[in-house]
Write a protein that holds these residues in place. Structure first.
Motif, PDB file in Angstrom:
ATOM      1  N   PRO A 108     -36.936 -32.321  23.917  1.00  0.00           N
ATOM      2  CA  PRO A 108     -35.956 -32.818  23.095  1.00  0.00           C
ATOM      3  C   PRO A 108     -34.994 -31.712  22.787  1.00  0.00           C
ATOM      4  O   PRO A 108     -35.074 -30.832  22.705  1.00  0.00           O
ATOM      5  CB  PRO A 108     -36.777 -33.238  21.974  1.00  0.00           C
ATOM      6  CG  PRO A 108     -37.694 -32.421  21.768  1.00  0.00           C
ATOM      7  CD  PRO A 108     -38.302 -32.098  23.278  1.00  0.00           C
ATOM      8  N   VAL A 109     -33.682 -32.389  22.781  1.00  0.00           N
ATOM      9  CA  VAL A 109     -32.581 -31.504  22.211  1.00  0.00           C
ATOM     10  C   VAL A 109     -32.023 -31.782  20.689  1.00  0.00           C
ATOM     11  O   VAL A 109     -32.106 -32.776  20.345  1.00  0.00           O
ATOM     12  CB  VAL A 109     -31.434 -31.435  23.172  1.00  0.00           C
ATOM     13  CG1 VAL A 109     -31.866 -30.982  24.684  1.00  0.00           C
ATOM     14  CG2 VAL A 109     -30.841 -32.889  23.341  1.00  0.00           C
ATOM     15  N   VAL A 110     -31.568 -30.487  20.208  1.00  0.00           N
ATOM     16  CA  VAL A 110     -31.138 -30.768  18.799  1.00  0.00           C
ATOM     17  C   VAL A 110     -29.777 -30.062  18.873  1.00  0.00           C
ATOM     18  O   VAL A 110     -29.620 -28.862  19.148  1.00  0.00           O
ATOM     19  CB  VAL A 110     -31.769 -30.157  17.804  1.00  0.00           C
ATOM     20  CG1 VAL A 110     -31.399 -30.077  16.563  1.00  0.00           C
ATOM     21  CG2 VAL A 110     -33.385 -30.661  17.796  1.00  0.00           C
ATOM     22  N   ARG A 111     -28.804 -30.767  18.718  1.00  0.00           N
ATOM     23  CA  ARG A 111     -27.181 -30.323  18.465  1.00  0.00           C
ATOM     24  C   ARG A 111     -26.890 -29.591  20.031  1.00  0.00           C
ATOM     25  O   ARG A 111     -26.575 -28.416  19.882  1.00  0.00           O
ATOM     26  CB  ARG A 111     -27.134 -29.296  17.344  1.00  0.00           C
ATOM     27  CG  ARG A 111     -27.274 -30.119  16.019  1.00  0.00           C
ATOM     28  CD  ARG A 111     -26.463 -29.455  14.901  1.00  0.00           C
ATOM     29  NE  ARG A 111     -25.096 -29.829  15.045  1.00  0.00           N
ATOM     30  CZ  ARG A 111     -24.142 -29.227  14.597  1.00  0.00           C
ATOM     31  NH1 ARG A 111     -24.170 -27.746  14.088  1.00  0.00           N
ATOM     32  NH2 ARG A 111     -22.968 -29.556  14.604  1.00  0.00           N
ATOM     33  N   PHE A 112     -27.224 -30.207  20.979  1.00  0.00           N
ATOM     34  CA  PHE A 112     -27.001 -29.430  22.032  1.00  0.00           C
ATOM     35  C   PHE A 112     -25.486 -29.715  22.716  1.00  0.00           C
ATOM     36  O   PHE A 112     -24.909 -30.921  22.669  1.00  0.00           O
ATOM     37  CB  PHE A 112     -27.808 -30.309  23.358  1.00  0.00           C
ATOM     38  CG  PHE A 112     -27.625 -29.979  24.733  1.00  0.00           C
ATOM     39  CD1 PHE A 112     -28.343 -28.776  25.154  1.00  0.00           C
ATOM     40  CD2 PHE A 112     -26.958 -30.637  25.595  1.00  0.00           C
ATOM     41  CE1 PHE A 112     -28.402 -28.335  26.315  1.00  0.00           C
ATOM     42  CE2 PHE A 112     -26.641 -30.143  26.828  1.00  0.00           C
ATOM     43  CZ  PHE A 112     -27.238 -28.805  27.346  1.00  0.00           C
ATOM     44  N   ARG A 113     -24.772 -28.786  23.019  1.00  0.00           N
ATOM     45  CA  ARG A 113     -23.250 -28.650  23.397  1.00  0.00           C
ATOM     46  C   ARG A 113     -23.239 -29.389  24.692  1.00  0.00           C
ATOM     47  O   ARG A 113     -23.855 -28.894  25.844  1.00  0.00           O
ATOM     48  CB  ARG A 113     -22.788 -27.374  23.377  1.00  0.00           C
ATOM     49  CG  ARG A 113     -22.709 -26.840  22.064  1.00  0.00           C
ATOM     50  CD  ARG A 113     -21.844 -25.588  21.866  1.00  0.00           C
ATOM     51  NE  ARG A 113     -20.427 -25.936  22.215  1.00  0.00           N
ATOM     52  CZ  ARG A 113     -19.580 -25.041  21.770  1.00  0.00           C
ATOM     53  NH1 ARG A 113     -19.862 -24.030  21.047  1.00  0.00           N
ATOM     54  NH2 ARG A 113     -18.261 -25.511  22.036  1.00  0.00           N
ATOM     55  N   SER A 114     -22.482 -30.416  25.006  1.00  0.00           N
ATOM     56  CA  SER A 114     -22.615 -31.111  26.460  1.00  0.00           C
ATOM     57  C   SER A 114     -21.749 -30.244  27.272  1.00  0.00           C
ATOM     58  O   SER A 114     -21.644 -30.612  28.700  1.00  0.00           O
ATOM     59  CB  SER A 114     -21.832 -32.363  26.179  1.00  0.00           C
ATOM     60  OG  SER A 114     -20.559 -32.574  25.832  1.00  0.00           O
ATOM     61  N   GLY A 115     -20.385 -29.501  26.691  1.00  0.00           N
ATOM     62  CA  GLY A 115     -19.471 -29.151  27.566  1.00  0.00           C
ATOM     63  C   GLY A 115     -18.369 -30.016  28.172  1.00  0.00           C
ATOM     64  O   GLY A 115     -17.584 -29.500  28.801  1.00  0.00           O
ATOM     65  N   ASP A 116     -18.550 -31.201  27.763  1.00  0.00           N
ATOM     66  CA  ASP A 116     -17.592 -32.165  28.063  1.00  0.00           C
ATOM     67  C   ASP A 116     -16.495 -32.109  26.856  1.00  0.00           C
ATOM     68  O   ASP A 116     -16.598 -31.759  25.837  1.00  0.00           O
ATOM     69  CB  ASP A 116     -18.070 -33.527  28.199  1.00  0.00           C
ATOM     70  CG  ASP A 116     -19.123 -33.806  29.165  1.00  0.00           C
ATOM     71  OD1 ASP A 116     -18.706 -33.445  30.465  1.00  0.00           O
ATOM     72  OD2 ASP A 116     -20.077 -34.588  29.053  1.00  0.00           O
ATOM     73  N   ILE A 117     -15.296 -32.493  27.348  1.00  0.00           N
ATOM     74  CA  ILE A 117     -14.125 -32.713  26.307  1.00  0.00           C
ATOM     75  C   ILE A 117     -13.701 -34.284  26.524  1.00  0.00           C
ATOM     76  O   ILE A 117     -13.353 -34.820  27.580  1.00  0.00           O
ATOM     77  CB  ILE A 117     -12.892 -31.945  26.707  1.00  0.00           C
ATOM     78  CG1 ILE A 117     -13.292 -30.507  26.717  1.00  0.00           C
ATOM     79  CG2 ILE A 117     -11.754 -32.162  25.675  1.00  0.00           C
ATOM     80  CD1 ILE A 117     -13.885 -29.668  25.284  1.00  0.00           C
ATOM     81  N   VAL A 118     -13.796 -35.023  25.410  1.00  0.00           N
ATOM     82  CA  VAL A 118     -13.681 -36.409  25.347  1.00  0.00           C
ATOM     83  C   VAL A 118     -12.604 -36.758  24.263  1.00  0.00           C
ATOM     84  O   VAL A 118     -12.295 -36.007  23.437  1.00  0.00           O
ATOM     85  CB  VAL A 118     -14.972 -37.041  25.231  1.00  0.00           C
ATOM     86  CG1 VAL A 118     -15.878 -36.638  26.218  1.00  0.00           C
ATOM     87  CG2 VAL A 118     -15.321 -36.982  23.879  1.00  0.00           C
ATOM     88  N   GLU A 119     -11.942 -38.030  24.531  1.00  0.00           N
ATOM     89  CA  GLU A 119     -11.162 -38.685  23.404  1.00  0.00           C
ATOM     90  C   GLU A 119     -11.605 -40.017  23.090  1.00  0.00           C
ATOM     91  O   GLU A 119     -11.963 -40.726  24.024  1.00  0.00           O
ATOM     92  CB  GLU A 119      -9.712 -38.681  24.117  1.00  0.00           C
ATOM     93  CG  GLU A 119      -8.672 -39.378  23.175  1.00  0.00           C
ATOM     94  CD  GLU A 119      -7.151 -39.539  23.592  1.00  0.00           C
ATOM     95  OE1 GLU A 119      -6.371 -39.931  22.876  1.00  0.00           O
ATOM     96  OE2 GLU A 119      -7.113 -39.463  24.938  1.00  0.00           O
ATOM     97  N   ILE A 120     -11.809 -40.221  21.936  1.00  0.00           N
ATOM     98  CA  ILE A 120     -12.555 -41.391  21.484  1.00  0.00           C
ATOM     99  C   ILE A 120     -11.173 -42.452  21.462  1.00  0.00           C
ATOM    100  O   ILE A 120     -10.033 -42.390  21.161  1.00  0.00           O
ATOM    101  CB  ILE A 120     -12.825 -41.193  19.844  1.00  0.00           C
ATOM    102  CG1 ILE A 120     -13.708 -39.951  19.658  1.00  0.00           C
ATOM    103  CG2 ILE A 120     -13.576 -42.643  19.632  1.00  0.00           C
ATOM    104  CD1 ILE A 120     -15.027 -40.122  20.549  1.00  0.00           C
ATOM    105  N   GLN A 121     -11.531 -43.679  21.964  1.00  0.00           N
ATOM    106  CA  GLN A 121     -10.791 -44.756  22.386  1.00  0.00           C
ATOM    107  C   GLN A 121     -10.700 -45.615  21.368  1.00  0.00           C
ATOM    108  O   GLN A 121     -11.592 -45.497  20.069  1.00  0.00           O
ATOM    109  CB  GLN A 121     -11.183 -45.395  23.675  1.00  0.00           C
ATOM    110  CG  GLN A 121     -11.335 -44.348  24.679  1.00  0.00           C
ATOM    111  CD  GLN A 121      -9.987 -43.931  25.155  1.00  0.00           C
ATOM    112  OE1 GLN A 121      -8.844 -44.880  25.425  1.00  0.00           O
ATOM    113  NE2 GLN A 121      -9.717 -42.692  24.923  1.00  0.00           N
ATOM    114  N   PRO A 122      -9.610 -46.748  20.969  1.00  0.00           N
ATOM    115  CA  PRO A 122      -9.631 -47.416  19.924  1.00  0.00           C
ATOM    116  C   PRO A 122     -10.777 -48.460  19.802  1.00  0.00           C
ATOM    117  O   PRO A 122     -11.636 -48.596  20.743  1.00  0.00           O
ATOM    118  CB  PRO A 122      -8.524 -48.746  20.369  1.00  0.00           C
ATOM    119  CG  PRO A 122      -7.905 -47.681  21.391  1.00  0.00           C
ATOM    120  CD  PRO A 122      -8.608 -47.012  22.099  1.00  0.00           C
ATOM    121  N   ASP A 123     -11.265 -48.631  18.407  1.00  0.00           N
ATOM    122  CA  ASP A 123     -12.486 -49.381  18.150  1.00  0.00           C
ATOM    123  C   ASP A 123     -12.260 -50.962  18.579  1.00  0.00           C
ATOM    124  O   ASP A 123     -11.053 -51.271  18.669  1.00  0.00           O
ATOM    125  CB  ASP A 123     -12.341 -49.607  16.399  1.00  0.00           C
ATOM    126  CG  ASP A 123     -12.845 -47.965  15.861  1.00  0.00           C
ATOM    127  OD1 ASP A 123     -13.664 -47.417  16.936  1.00  0.00           O
ATOM    128  OD2 ASP A 123     -12.762 -47.956  14.714  1.00  0.00           O
TER     129      ASP A 123
END
Length: 454
Positions: free
Chosen positions: A318-333
Motif C-alpha cells: 500500500p502507498v500513503v501520499r505517493f507522488r505520481s510525478g504526473d501534471i494534470v489539469e482538472i476538467q469541468p464538473d
C-alpha cells in the motif's frame, strides 16, 4: 471467459456506450463516496504500521496514533516517492520494508524498468489483483466503451510491466482480446486489415505511427472496421491534434486511460463524451492534488497540479501520499454519462518539465504545437537537451518527425515561430525522416538528453 462480478448498470435510456460498470459507486453522490473512503481508510490505517515497517519507520507515530488519523489528516503526513521505495528495495531486496503481507501471500510480481541497473518490484496478493487493480481497471476500460461485445487488439506487453494487467481486465469485462507484442507492426496491420477487431488499444505514439503507416501504404483505414482507439501509457492521447490524426486515419473515436504501477495501472478512464478522464478509484484510492512545493491544492475545475495517492484497500504494497510525478489539469464538473468523479487531462510528467527563461515547458505542449502541421509532420516530436538540470538556455532543440506529405520549404521555421508564439520560448527545430523515432511499440520518450553533444 470470465464475466463481470456484477451485472453492469446503466442510466435510463442511454445507449450502450453509456453503460456504467459499478453504478452504485461511479454515479454516487460525493458524500456517499466519501463515506466509502472513510470506512476503507479506517480499516487500512488500523493495522498499517504493524504490518508495514516502511511506514513505522517514517512517521514517528505509534500504531494507535496512526490508526486515529482521518483522511482529512493525511495532508499533515510527509509525501513518499518512487525513489524512497526503490532505495528500500536495493537495501533489502527484493521487497524492501514496504511489503505488508507474508511473502507466501504474494501471487504476482511485476517489475518496472529503471536507470539504476535493477528493476523496481511491485507485489500483489490475489485480492490486490482482482479486487483493487482489477476492479479499478474494469471501471476504467468499461467507461471508455469496451464491453462484452468488443473485439480488442491490445499492443500492451504481457511480460514484466504493469500494462500487462490490462489483459485480465479485458477478459473479466468479457471482451474478445487479440494480444499482439509491442512494436509488431506487421502482425498489427494484418490483424486490422483482416477485420479481426473493432477496438485498438495502445500508446498514443504507436497509434500515431500506425496512422503514418496507413498513409504511406495508401490504405483505407476506415475499411478496417476499427471504431474505437484507446490510448494509454503516456501523455498524448488527449492532445487535440494527435487525437484528430488517429481518429482521421481509422475513422474511429479516440479515448484514453491513465494510471501508474505503484497505485493502479488503469486509474482513470475517459468515457465517449471525451471530456477528460474520469477518476475510477472511488472507495479504493484517495486522491489529492499538490503544487510544485508539495502544498495541497483543492481538486476543482481549472486546477493544475500533481496527483498524490493513498491506498484505501491494498494488502501487499500500500502507498500513503505517493507522488505520481504526473501534471494534470482538472476538467469541468458534470458529465452526461452520469459518473460523478472528477475528470483530468494529463499535461505531462513533472520530471520532464524544464524551464526556459522563467517559463515552465512540458514536452507534451511542444508536441501539441508541432502536431498542428500534419500531414507534413507525423505528430511525433521530442525535446533534445544537451545539459543537466532543469534550467535550459534557448534555443531548445526539438526533433519533429516528418509525415506522409512532402514538407514545404521553411517548415522548420514555421514550427519554430508557432512554438515561440504559443509557448513563448525559442526553439531550434530539426526535421527528421519518417520512422526515425522507431515503431514506438510501447512509448516514445518525450525528452532525451544527449550530453555528448554539448
Amino acid at each position: 471467459m470470465a464475466q463481470p462480478e456484477r451485472r453492469p448498470g446503466r442510466l435510463a435510456d442511454d445507449p450502450c456506450d453509456r453503460f456504467v460498470y459499478d453504478p452504485d459507486v461511479e454515479c454516487a453522490a460525493p458524500e456517499t463516496v466519501r463515506a466509502l473512503a472513510d470506512k476503507a481508510w479506517a480499516a487500512q490505517a488500523a493495522g498499517l504500521l504493524n504490518r508495514t515497517p516502511f511506514y513505522a519507520g517514517k512517521y514517528g507515530l505509534s500504531a494507535a496514533e496512526f490508526a486515529a488519523l482521518t483522511l482529512d489528516d493525511l495532508a499533515s503526513l510527509p509525501l513518499i516517492t518512487k525513489r524512497e521505495i526503490k532505495e528500500g528495495q536495493l537495501a533489502e531486496p527484493p521487497f524492501g520494508t514496504h511489503l505488508g503481507v507474508p511473502v507466501a501471500e504474494v501471487k504476482k510480481i511485476y517489475q518496472t524498468s529503471g536507470t539504476t541497473g535493477s528493476p523496481s518490484v511491485l507485489a500483489l496478493t490475489a485480492a490486490d489483483i482482482h479486487d483493487v487493480w482489477g476492479r479499478i481497471g474494469r471501471r476504467a476500460y468499461f467507461a471508455t466503451g469496451i464491453h462484452h461485445h468488443s473485439r480488442v487488439l491490445t499492443t500492451y506487453a504481457a511480460g514484466p510491466f504493469v500494462a500487462g494487467a490490462t489483459h485480465s481486465v479485458l477478459e473479466e469485462i468479457g471482451a474478445c482480446s487479440v494480444p499482439v507484442a509491442p512494436g509488431d507492426t506487421s502482425r498489427v496491420m494484418t490483424s486490422l486489415q483482416n477485420g479481426l477487431v473493432d477496438t485498438l488499444l495502445g500508446t498514443a505514439t504507436f497509434a500515431t505511427y500506425l496512422a503514418t503507416v496507413i498513409e504511406h501504404r495508401k490504405l483505407d483505414g476506415h475499411a478496417f472496421g476499427v471504431r474505437h482507439v484507446v490510448t494509454g501509457g503516456e501523455p498524448g492521447g488527449g492532445i487535440p491534434a494527435v487525437r484528430d490524426r488517429i481518429a482521421d486515419a481509422f475513422g474511429a473515436r479516440v479515448t484514453e486511460v491513465m494510471g501508474l504501477g505503484d497505485v493502479s495501472p488503469s486509474l482513470f478512464g475517459e468515457c465517449p463524451e471525451a471530456g477528460g478522464m474520469h477518476f475510477m478509484g472511488q472507495g479504493l484510492i484517495w486522491p489529492e492534488l499538490i503544487d510544485a512545493e508539495g502544498r495541497p491544492i483543492e481538486i476543482r475545475p481549472g486546477a493544475v497540479g500533481e496527483p498524490v495517492y493513498t491506498s484505501l484497500v491494498r494488502d501487499a504494497m500500500p502507498v500513503v501520499r505517493f507522488r505520481s510525478g504526473d501534471i494534470v489539469e482538472i476538467q469541468p464538473d458534470g458529465c452526461p454519462c452520469g459518473r460523478t468523479s472528477f475528470r483530468i487531462r494529463c499535461i505531462g510528467r513533472a520530471d520532464d518539465m524544464f524551464i526556459v527563461r522563467g517559463v515552465n515547458v512540458y514536452p507534451s505542449a511542444v508536441q501539441e504545437v508541432a502536431a498542428l502541421f500534419k500531414p507534413w509532420v507525423s505528430g511525433r516530436s521530442r525535446i533534445v537537451l544537451t545539459t543537466e538540470g532543469v534550467t535550459v538556455n534557448p534555443p531548445v532543440a526539438v526533433e519533429v518527425e516528418l509525415g506522409s506529405e512532402a514538407a514545404p520549404d521553411g517548415l522548420a521555421g514555421r514550427i519554430e515561430s508557432e512554438i515561440r508564439d504559443q509557448l513563448t520560448f525559442r526553439a531550434r527545430v530539426v526535421l527528421v525522416d519518417d520512422g526515425s523515432f522507431g515503431e514506438a511499440g510501447y512509448k516514445t520518450r518525450a525528452l532525451i538528453r544527449r550530453l555528448e553533444d554539448h
